[in-house]
Design a protein around this motif. Structure first.
Motif, PDB file in Angstrom:
ATOM      1  N   ASP A   1       1.793  -4.102   1.795  1.00 13.14           N
ATOM      2  CA  ASP A   1       2.345  -4.761   0.617  1.00 13.14           C
ATOM      3  C   ASP A   1       1.772  -4.117  -0.653  1.00 13.14           C
ATOM      4  O   ASP A   1       1.026  -3.134  -0.585  1.00 13.14           O
ATOM      5  CB  ASP A   1       2.097  -6.275   0.669  1.00 13.14           C
ATOM      6  CG  ASP A   1       0.621  -6.658   0.630  1.00 13.14           C
ATOM      7  OD1 ASP A   1      -0.239  -5.818   0.268  1.00 13.14           O
ATOM      8  OD2 ASP A   1       0.313  -7.818   0.968  1.00 13.14           O
ATOM      9  N   ALA A   2       2.106  -4.673  -1.809  1.00 14.65           N
ATOM     10  CA  ALA A   2       1.675  -4.109  -3.092  1.00 14.65           C
ATOM     11  C   ALA A   2       0.164  -4.100  -3.254  1.00 14.65           C
ATOM     12  O   ALA A   2      -0.378  -3.302  -4.016  1.00 14.65           O
ATOM     13  CB  ALA A   2       2.323  -4.892  -4.240  1.00 14.65           C
ATOM     14  N   GLU A   3      -0.545  -4.969  -2.528  1.00 13.84           N
ATOM     15  CA  GLU A   3      -2.006  -5.029  -2.618  1.00 13.84           C
ATOM     16  C   GLU A   3      -2.690  -4.139  -1.576  1.00 13.84           C
ATOM     17  O   GLU A   3      -3.902  -4.072  -1.526  1.00 13.84           O
ATOM     18  CB  GLU A   3      -2.477  -6.470  -2.455  1.00 13.84           C
ATOM     19  CG  GLU A   3      -2.021  -7.383  -3.583  1.00 13.84           C
ATOM     20  CD  GLU A   3      -2.449  -8.822  -3.352  1.00 13.84           C
ATOM     21  OE1 GLU A   3      -2.349  -9.303  -2.199  1.00 13.84           O
ATOM     22  OE2 GLU A   3      -2.879  -9.459  -4.323  1.00 13.84           O
ATOM     23  N   GLY A   4      -1.898  -3.488  -0.724  1.00 14.66           N
ATOM     24  CA  GLY A   4      -2.473  -2.604   0.285  1.00 14.66           C
ATOM     25  C   GLY A   4      -2.771  -3.264   1.615  1.00 14.66           C
ATOM     26  O   GLY A   4      -3.355  -2.644   2.501  1.00 14.66           O
ATOM     27  N   PHE A   5      -2.360  -4.519   1.792  1.00 15.07           N
ATOM     28  CA  PHE A   5      -2.588  -5.223   3.054  1.00 15.07           C
ATOM     29  C   PHE A   5      -1.389  -5.031   3.971  1.00 15.07           C
ATOM     30  O   PHE A   5      -0.249  -5.029   3.527  1.00 15.07           O
ATOM     31  CB  PHE A   5      -2.846  -6.715   2.816  1.00 15.07           C
ATOM     32  CG  PHE A   5      -4.136  -6.968   2.091  1.00 15.07           C
ATOM     33  CD1 PHE A   5      -5.340  -6.911   2.768  1.00 15.07           C
ATOM     34  CD2 PHE A   5      -4.149  -7.231   0.732  1.00 15.07           C
ATOM     35  CE1 PHE A   5      -6.536  -7.113   2.104  1.00 15.07           C
ATOM     36  CE2 PHE A   5      -5.338  -7.451   0.053  1.00 15.07           C
ATOM     37  CZ  PHE A   5      -6.530  -7.378   0.743  1.00 15.07           C
ATOM     38  N   GLY A   6      -1.673  -4.866   5.258  1.00 13.72           N
ATOM     39  CA  GLY A   6      -0.617  -4.647   6.231  1.00 13.72           C
ATOM     40  C   GLY A   6      -1.090  -3.748   7.349  1.00 13.72           C
ATOM     41  O   GLY A   6      -2.254  -3.789   7.746  1.00 13.72           O
TER      42      GLY A   6
ATOM     43  N   GLY B   1      -7.161 -15.604  -3.813  1.00  8.14           N
ATOM     44  CA  GLY B   1      -7.743 -14.933  -4.975  1.00  8.14           C
ATOM     45  C   GLY B   1      -7.238 -13.514  -5.130  1.00  8.14           C
ATOM     46  O   GLY B   1      -6.469 -12.995  -4.320  1.00  8.14           O
ATOM     47  N   SER B   2      -7.697 -12.874  -6.186  1.00  9.85           N
ATOM     48  CA  SER B   2      -7.296 -11.506  -6.483  1.00  9.85           C
ATOM     49  C   SER B   2      -8.093 -10.536  -5.618  1.00  9.85           C
ATOM     50  O   SER B   2      -9.320 -10.514  -5.668  1.00  9.85           O
ATOM     51  CB  SER B   2      -7.555 -11.215  -7.963  1.00  9.85           C
ATOM     52  OG  SER B   2      -7.287  -9.871  -8.244  1.00  9.85           O
ATOM     53  N   LEU B   3      -7.396  -9.743  -4.816  1.00 10.45           N
ATOM     54  CA  LEU B   3      -8.038  -8.756  -3.958  1.00 10.45           C
ATOM     55  C   LEU B   3      -6.993  -7.746  -3.517  1.00 10.45           C
ATOM     56  O   LEU B   3      -5.860  -8.121  -3.215  1.00 10.45           O
ATOM     57  CB  LEU B   3      -8.652  -9.429  -2.720  1.00 10.45           C
ATOM     58  CG  LEU B   3      -9.491  -8.536  -1.814  1.00 10.45           C
ATOM     59  CD1 LEU B   3     -10.765  -8.075  -2.520  1.00 10.45           C
ATOM     60  CD2 LEU B   3      -9.847  -9.273  -0.534  1.00 10.45           C
TER      61      LEU B   3
ATOM     62  N   ARG C   1     -12.046   0.167   1.331  1.00 10.92           N
ATOM     63  CA  ARG C   1     -12.700  -0.373   0.144  1.00 10.92           C
ATOM     64  C   ARG C   1     -11.769  -1.382  -0.533  1.00 10.92           C
ATOM     65  O   ARG C   1     -10.574  -1.140  -0.654  1.00 10.92           O
ATOM     66  CB  ARG C   1     -13.069   0.741  -0.829  1.00 10.92           C
ATOM     67  CG  ARG C   1     -14.192   1.631  -0.332  1.00 10.92           C
ATOM     68  CD  ARG C   1     -14.582   2.694  -1.357  1.00 10.92           C
ATOM     69  NE  ARG C   1     -13.475   3.370  -2.005  1.00 10.92           N
ATOM     70  CZ  ARG C   1     -12.793   4.377  -1.490  1.00 10.92           C
ATOM     71  NH1 ARG C   1     -13.081   4.841  -0.312  1.00 10.92           N
ATOM     72  NH2 ARG C   1     -11.799   4.933  -2.164  1.00 10.92           N
ATOM     73  N   MET C   2     -12.356  -2.476  -1.004  1.00 11.10           N
ATOM     74  CA  MET C   2     -11.593  -3.524  -1.672  1.00 11.10           C
ATOM     75  C   MET C   2     -11.844  -3.481  -3.175  1.00 11.10           C
ATOM     76  O   MET C   2     -12.856  -2.959  -3.636  1.00 11.10           O
ATOM     77  CB  MET C   2     -11.993  -4.910  -1.135  1.00 11.10           C
ATOM     78  CG  MET C   2     -11.760  -5.091   0.351  1.00 11.10           C
ATOM     79  SD  MET C   2     -10.012  -5.028   0.749  1.00 11.10           S
ATOM     80  CE  MET C   2     -10.031  -3.810   2.042  1.00 11.10           C
TER      81      MET C   2
END
Length: 185
Positions: free
Chosen positions: A129-134, A105-107, A157-158
């Motif tokens: 990555d572009a979503e801030g995960f890593g 999903g979108s997160l 914060r998500m």
């Protein structure tokens, strides 16, 4: 006489019962799914502040809400953090924290805060990555903090309003010697 008993000994059977009901409506649930629903606020009602807090954790268990969430679509998207506790002690200056997205999903990660101003010497370097995960490498500059032992909460914060947290422990100054109590027998 009405007595009020509280604590984890009273809460554990309530939570176990709620999870049993969730499995009854959706036997395909995995433990990670339950964790994700909890982090998304889909099993509880906030009592003190939105999301997880020190006083009430994720809030008050809402069994009807939990069963409704378990009966839902089956696809849960949430963030996981590792490790759960960061211990700089008296000597470490860098620790890596991994934020992982579970589900499709979108997160995304929308922000990063620390619980108090005591950690003025704490900064981070990210490789995400572009979503801030890593990976987030936390760097502690001890020259910017006073002597003592500190515990902070680092919150990511998500984009969906939830957050994932990790405890950060660090000390500055001279480490105390362990007491020599010799043999007691």
């Amino acid at each position: 006489q009405d007595d009020c008993i509280s604590g984890t000994s009273m809460a554990s059977p309530q939570v176990a019962g709620a999870i049993a009901l969730m499995y009854a409506v959706n036997p395909e649930l995995l433990p990670d799914d339950i964790d994700g629903l909890l982090m998304q606020g889909r099993l509880t009602r906030d009592i003190v502040s939105p999301g997880k807090d020190r006083e009430t954790g994720y809030g008050l268990l809402d069994v009807a809400k939990a069963v409704d969430a378990a009966a839902g679509s089956g696809e849960f998207t949430y963030a996981k953090i590792s490790p759960a506790i960061l211990n700089f002690g008296y000597s470490k200056s860098r620790i890596v924290v991994e934020i992982t997205k579970v589900g499709s999903g979108s997160l995304s990660v929308s922000g990063l805060t620390i619980s108090s101003g005591s950690a003025a010497g704490l900064t981070y370097i990210s490789s995400v990555d572009a979503e801030g995960f890593g990976s987030y490498t936390l760097v502690l500059d001890r020259s910017k903090i006073r002597d003592g032992t500190f515990r902070e909460t680092l919150n990511f914060r998500m984009s969906d309003g939830t957050s994932v947290s990790t405890l950060v422990n660090y000390s500055n100054g001279t480490e105390r010697d362990r007491a020599n109590i010799s043999k007691l027998w």
